[in-house]
Design a protein around this motif. Structure first.
Motif, mmCIF file in Angstrom:
data_model
loop_
_atom_site.group_PDB
_atom_site.id
_atom_site.type_symbol
_atom_site.label_atom_id
_atom_site.label_comp_id
_atom_site.label_asym_id
_atom_site.label_seq_id
_atom_site.Cartn_x
_atom_site.Cartn_y
_atom_site.Cartn_z
ATOM 1 N N GLN A 104 3.966 6.964 -4.172
ATOM 2 C CA GLN A 104 3.011 5.861 -4.150
ATOM 3 C C GLN A 104 1.967 6.031 -5.248
ATOM 4 O OE1 GLN A 104 0.735 5.516 -0.551
ATOM 5 N NE2 GLN A 104 0.188 3.390 -0.961
ATOM 6 N N GLN B 281 3.459 5.058 -8.548
ATOM 7 C CA GLN B 281 3.574 3.604 -8.691
ATOM 8 C C GLN B 281 2.228 2.960 -8.986
ATOM 9 O OE1 GLN B 281 5.397 2.418 -5.020
ATOM 10 N NE2 GLN B 281 7.468 2.849 -5.730
ATOM 11 N N ASN B 282 1.158 3.576 -8.478
ATOM 12 C CA ASN B 282 -0.182 3.035 -8.707
ATOM 13 C C ASN B 282 -0.785 3.513 -10.022
ATOM 14 O OD1 ASN B 282 -0.113 1.644 -6.309
ATOM 15 N ND2 ASN B 282 -1.171 3.229 -5.150
ATOM 16 N N LYS C 278 3.703 10.018 -0.540
ATOM 17 C CA LYS C 278 2.384 9.857 -1.164
ATOM 18 C C LYS C 278 2.455 10.036 -2.679
ATOM 19 C CE LYS C 278 -0.367 11.286 2.815
ATOM 20 N NZ LYS C 278 -1.271 12.306 3.366
#
Length: 141
Positions: A118, A121-122, A115
């Motif tokens: 992620q 990356q976002n 998580k």
């Protein structure tokens, strides 16, 4: 008949002579697993110390997986050689319980690490969780 008794006596003597070797072999094998396990625990302790007493999930995930794998191998060895090495049943059950807890911690840390990666990356919290942009005043001040 006398020859058979002699062969049986020789076999029994060989079995008795191998008992100390058997115990030494078990001790050496278990000690080797113990060293691997302690090295994995020391790595986790170093990660914790570097982050103020808390485990960083991204760094801890591979270390916990390694610890879980070492404990799994050690547990398989202990189960397979329970009689040979005279491993008490309660010790084996406690070890299996501890191994299961380590596996659960590894799963939690790795899920959290995924998580975190992620989110990175976002661009932080992600587009859905980002607050709306601030409206600046328009016109003359």
């Amino acid at each position: 008949m006398r020859r058979t008794a002699l062969l049986a006596a020789i076999g029994f003597a060989a079995l008795l002579a191998s008992a100390p070797a058997r115990a030494q072999s078990c001790n050496e094998d278990i000690a080797a697993f113990g060293q691997k396990r302690n090295a994995a625990i020391q790595k986790l302790n170093a990660i914790s110390k570097a982050h103020g007493g808390k485990l960083d999930p991204v760094e801890a995930c591979p270390a916990l997986r390694n610890l879980s794998a070492v404990e799994g191998q050690m547990g398989a060895y202990l189960t397979k050689n329970k009689e040979w090495c005279n491993i008490p049943e309660d010790f084996l059950n406690n070890f299996k319980t501890g191994t299961a807890k380590t596996g659960g911690m590894a799963s939690q840390a790795c899920a959290l690490a995924a998580k975190v990666k992620q989110m990175q990356q976002n661009g932080g919290l992600g587009a859905a969780a980002a607050p709306p942009p601030v409206k600046l005043p328009a016109g003359p001040l």
